[in-house]
Motif scaffolding. Structure first.
Motif, PDB file in Angstrom:
ATOM      1  N   TRP A  11       0.832  -1.219   0.000  1.00 35.07           N
ATOM      2  CA  TRP A  11       0.000   0.000   0.000  1.00 35.07           C
ATOM      3  C   TRP A  11       0.856   1.254   0.000  1.00 35.07           C
ATOM      4  N   TRP A  12       2.034   1.202   0.631  1.00 30.67           N
ATOM      5  CA  TRP A  12       2.953   2.331   0.542  1.00 30.67           C
ATOM      6  C   TRP A  12       3.454   2.494  -0.887  1.00 30.67           C
ATOM      7  N   GLY A  13       3.703   1.384  -1.555  1.00 28.91           N
ATOM      8  CA  GLY A  13       4.111   1.437  -2.960  1.00 28.91           C
ATOM      9  C   GLY A  13       3.025   2.030  -3.837  1.00 28.91           C
ATOM     10  N   CYS A  14       1.784   1.627  -3.583  1.00 25.71           N
ATOM     11  CA  CYS A  14       0.656   2.210  -4.333  1.00 25.71           C
ATOM     12  C   CYS A  14       0.550   3.711  -4.068  1.00 25.71           C
ATOM     13  N   ALA A  15       0.781   4.118  -2.823  1.00 27.38           N
ATOM     14  CA  ALA A  15       0.705   5.541  -2.476  1.00 27.38           C
ATOM     15  C   ALA A  15       1.773   6.340  -3.213  1.00 27.38           C
ATOM     16  N   VAL A  16       2.970   5.781  -3.319  1.00 27.58           N
ATOM     17  CA  VAL A  16       4.042   6.463  -4.053  1.00 27.58           C
ATOM     18  C   VAL A  16       3.652   6.610  -5.525  1.00 27.58           C
ATOM     19  N   ALA A  17       3.119   5.531  -6.106  1.00 26.46           N
ATOM     20  CA  ALA A  17       2.699   5.580  -7.516  1.00 26.46           C
ATOM     21  C   ALA A  17       1.578   6.596  -7.714  1.00 26.46           C
ATOM     22  N   LEU A  18       0.621   6.615  -6.806  1.00 23.65           N
ATOM     23  CA  LEU A  18      -0.479   7.582  -6.909  1.00 23.65           C
ATOM     24  C   LEU A  18       0.037   9.013  -6.793  1.00 23.65           C
ATOM     25  N   SER A  19       0.977   9.231  -5.896  1.00 20.95           N
ATOM     26  CA  SER A  19       1.517  10.580  -5.684  1.00 20.95           C
ATOM     27  C   SER A  19       2.187  11.131  -6.928  1.00 20.95           C
ATOM     28  N   ALA A  20       2.704  10.254  -7.749  1.00 18.51           N
ATOM     29  CA  ALA A  20       3.354  10.689  -8.985  1.00 18.51           C
ATOM     30  C   ALA A  20       2.342  11.119 -10.039  1.00 18.51           C
ATOM     31  N   ALA A  21       1.061  10.866  -9.789  1.00 14.04           N
ATOM     32  CA  ALA A  21       0.018  11.163 -10.777  1.00 14.04           C
ATOM     33  C   ALA A  21      -0.609  12.539 -10.600  1.00 14.04           C
ATOM     34  N   GLY A  22       0.010  13.404  -9.825  1.00  9.81           N
ATOM     35  CA  GLY A  22      -0.512  14.758  -9.684  1.00  9.81           C
ATOM     36  C   GLY A  22      -1.298  14.978  -8.402  1.00  9.81           C
TER      37      GLY A  22
END
Length: 149
Positions: A11-22
């Motif tokens: 879930w931390w990995g997903c959060a990092v990926a989401l954060s890169a999306a703006g």
């Protein structure tokens, strides 16, 4: 899947990926992480302390992973609670991203039963805990405003 879900790494990995999306991704990631934290606290610090339930008997599981189970209470599934809380909170901000996060959350929940770490009712309680945490985090700003005004 279990390895990536340990200590909420997935879930931390997903959060990092989401954060890169703006901006929308950062809002979704923040909501997801906050909900996950609430669900983990409720699961591990409250519910598991209230109900000590043994893990399913080792004889029920026919594979090698049965010996790698945790010693903590089986009820509720903290892995499931974290995944559902993260996914549901993300979905409230960004529905498509939440749906994408729900896929691994369902896989983690199913895997918890398959490996013998939990009974299906433990996973169901984890789902309820995760949904409640996401709802609480989603409503928290309104509740705080209401209390302060």
């Amino acid at each position: 899947m279990e390895e990536s879900a340990e200590h909420t790494k997935l879930w931390w990995g997903c959060a990092v990926a989401l954060s890169a999306a703006g901006r929308r991704g950062r809002r979704a990631a923040t909501a997801g992480l906050a909900s996950m934290a609430v669900a983990e606290l409720a699961s591990n610090c409250v519910l598991k302390q209230m109900w000590h339930r043994r893990r399913p008997p080792k004889e029920w599981i026919s594979h090698e992973e049965v010996h790698d189970r945790p010693d903590s209470s089986s009820f509720p599934s903290g892995h499931t609670a974290a995944g559902v809380a993260f996914s549901a909170a993300v979905a409230a901000v960004w529905p498509w991203a939440g749906a994408a996060c729900a896929v691994p959350a369902v896989m983690v929940a199913a895997e918890r039963v398959h490996t013998g770490a939990h009974y299906p009712s433990d996973v169901a309680a984890g789902v309820a805990n995760g949904l409640a945490a996401a709802a609480l985090v989603h409503r928290a700003p309104q509740l705080v405003r209401r209390l302060l005004l």
